[in-house]
Design a protein around this motif. Structure first.
Motif, PDB file in Angstrom:
ATOM      1  N   ILE A  54      42.386  52.961  44.512  1.00  0.00           N
ATOM      2  CA  ILE A  54      43.618  52.178  44.606  1.00  0.00           C
ATOM      3  C   ILE A  54      44.455  52.555  45.832  1.00  0.00           C
ATOM      4  O   ILE A  54      45.097  51.706  46.437  1.00  0.00           O
ATOM      5  N   SER A  58      45.213  49.647  48.652  1.00  0.00           N
ATOM      6  CA  SER A  58      46.629  49.310  48.793  1.00  0.00           C
ATOM      7  C   SER A  58      47.037  49.170  50.250  1.00  0.00           C
ATOM      8  O   SER A  58      48.078  48.583  50.564  1.00  0.00           O
ATOM      9  N   LEU A  62      47.035  42.659  51.180  1.00  0.00           N
ATOM     10  CA  LEU A  62      46.752  41.812  50.025  1.00  0.00           C
ATOM     11  C   LEU A  62      47.802  40.717  49.825  1.00  0.00           C
ATOM     12  O   LEU A  62      47.472  39.590  49.454  1.00  0.00           O
ATOM     13  N   LYS A  63      49.070  41.047  50.050  1.00  0.00           N
ATOM     14  CA  LYS A  63      50.138  40.068  49.834  1.00  0.00           C
ATOM     15  C   LYS A  63      50.063  38.891  50.793  1.00  0.00           C
ATOM     16  O   LYS A  63      50.516  37.785  50.473  1.00  0.00           O
ATOM     17  N   LEU A  85      41.083  46.368  39.998  1.00  0.00           N
ATOM     18  CA  LEU A  85      42.141  46.785  40.919  1.00  0.00           C
ATOM     19  C   LEU A  85      42.837  45.583  41.546  1.00  0.00           C
ATOM     20  O   LEU A  85      44.055  45.560  41.695  1.00  0.00           O
ATOM     21  N   MET A  86      42.046  44.575  41.906  1.00  0.00           N
ATOM     22  CA  MET A  86      42.641  43.375  42.494  1.00  0.00           C
ATOM     23  C   MET A  86      43.555  42.670  41.496  1.00  0.00           C
ATOM     24  O   MET A  86      44.620  42.153  41.856  1.00  0.00           O
ATOM     25  N   GLN A  88      45.130  44.210  39.082  1.00  0.00           N
ATOM     26  CA  GLN A  88      46.288  45.101  38.941  1.00  0.00           C
ATOM     27  C   GLN A  88      47.272  44.912  40.088  1.00  0.00           C
ATOM     28  O   GLN A  88      48.487  45.032  39.902  1.00  0.00           O
ATOM     29  N   LEU A  89      46.753  44.621  41.272  1.00  0.00           N
ATOM     30  CA  LEU A  89      47.593  44.455  42.454  1.00  0.00           C
ATOM     31  C   LEU A  89      48.073  43.012  42.648  1.00  0.00           C
ATOM     32  O   LEU A  89      48.711  42.697  43.644  1.00  0.00           O
ATOM     33  N   HIS A  90      47.740  42.142  41.697  1.00  0.00           N
ATOM     34  CA  HIS A  90      48.270  40.777  41.639  1.00  0.00           C
ATOM     35  C   HIS A  90      48.011  39.972  42.914  1.00  0.00           C
ATOM     36  O   HIS A  90      48.934  39.418  43.523  1.00  0.00           O
TER      37      HIS A  90
END
Length: 233
Positions: A54, A58, A62-63, A85-86, A88-90
């Motif tokens: 993670i 991170s 990703l955003k 994980l993806m 979880q990271l929305h």
């Protein structure tokens, strides 16, 4: 469009190159440095990192990414962990690859609605399948942990997961349950159809001969399966 493709094997690398050729921004990710080196001049960016870490993922943008594709095929455990994980990271939109029915069920239970199947099943579908009595299907996430399908015993019939206490007594998580029904196919023959019941919760009720999908340490799963077998003897 901006893409991140995790897993640069034959499928992932080919997809990354084609999307780049179509004018998209593509970041390719793989734990294997040789695969990263082989594609770095063919796509926008190529990154060498562990997609199950993670802290490492991170650092990816990703955003700002429209679509994340988990294209890992051979290592089903890494595929599941990376997909988790993806989630979880929305990320905005997540697509994952499945190479087996059990893996697809787990992805569906995790809430992954878009699953791709780039190839048919092979004879080596289960490279490290557990040789345990009472297991319907299984694969190892890593050396110590596995995801296992097993039937619900009569003693669990009509009881909730909270009442049975698998987490408390065995340190095992039930990811989902599967109800098997007999339905006719296109030519009228009866076949077993698996209906995934969604993500399990403490209030999920179990029914005899349904299938529960377990996740846990191999030694804990073996202990549960042994106790389950003793219930029937």
């Amino acid at each position: 469009m901006k893409y991140i493709i995790i897993g640069l094997g034959n499928f992932g690398a080919s997809l990354a190159e084609k999307l780049t050729e179509m004018g998209n921004e593509v970041i390719g990710v793989d734990i294997n440095m040789a695969k990263v080196e082989a594609i770095k001049d063919k796509i926008t960016h190529a990154v060498n990192l562990d997609s199950t870490d993670i802290a490492a993922v991170s650092n990816l943008p990703l955003k700002d990414t429209d679509i994340v594709i988990v294209g890992i095929g051979e290592d089903k455990g890494a595929n599941i962990m990376s997909t988790a994980l993806m989630k979880q990271l929305h990320v905005k939109r997540l697509i994952s690859r499945a190479v087996s029915p059990l893996q697809e069920m787990v992805l569906e239970a995790m809430g992954v609605d878009e699953i791709i199947h780039p190839e048919e099943e092979t004879a080596e579908r289960w490279s490290k399948k557990l040789n345990l009595h009472g297991v319907v299907d299984s694969f190892e996430v890593n050396r110590d942990y596995s995801i296992v399908e097993t039937t619900v015993p009569r003693e669990f019939d009509g009881r909730t997961l909270e009442e049975i206490g698998l987490k408390k007594n065995y340190n095992i998580i039930v990811l989902t349950t599967i109800k098997l029904t007999r339905e006719k196919n296109e030519i009228g023959s009866l076949k077993d159809v698996s209906n995934v019941q969604g993500v399990a919760s403490a209030k999920t009720k179990l029914y005899q001969d349904d299938i529960m999908v377990l996740y846990g340490n191999n030694k804990d799963i073996k202990r549960l399966l042994k106790d389950k077998e003793n219930m029937r003897s």
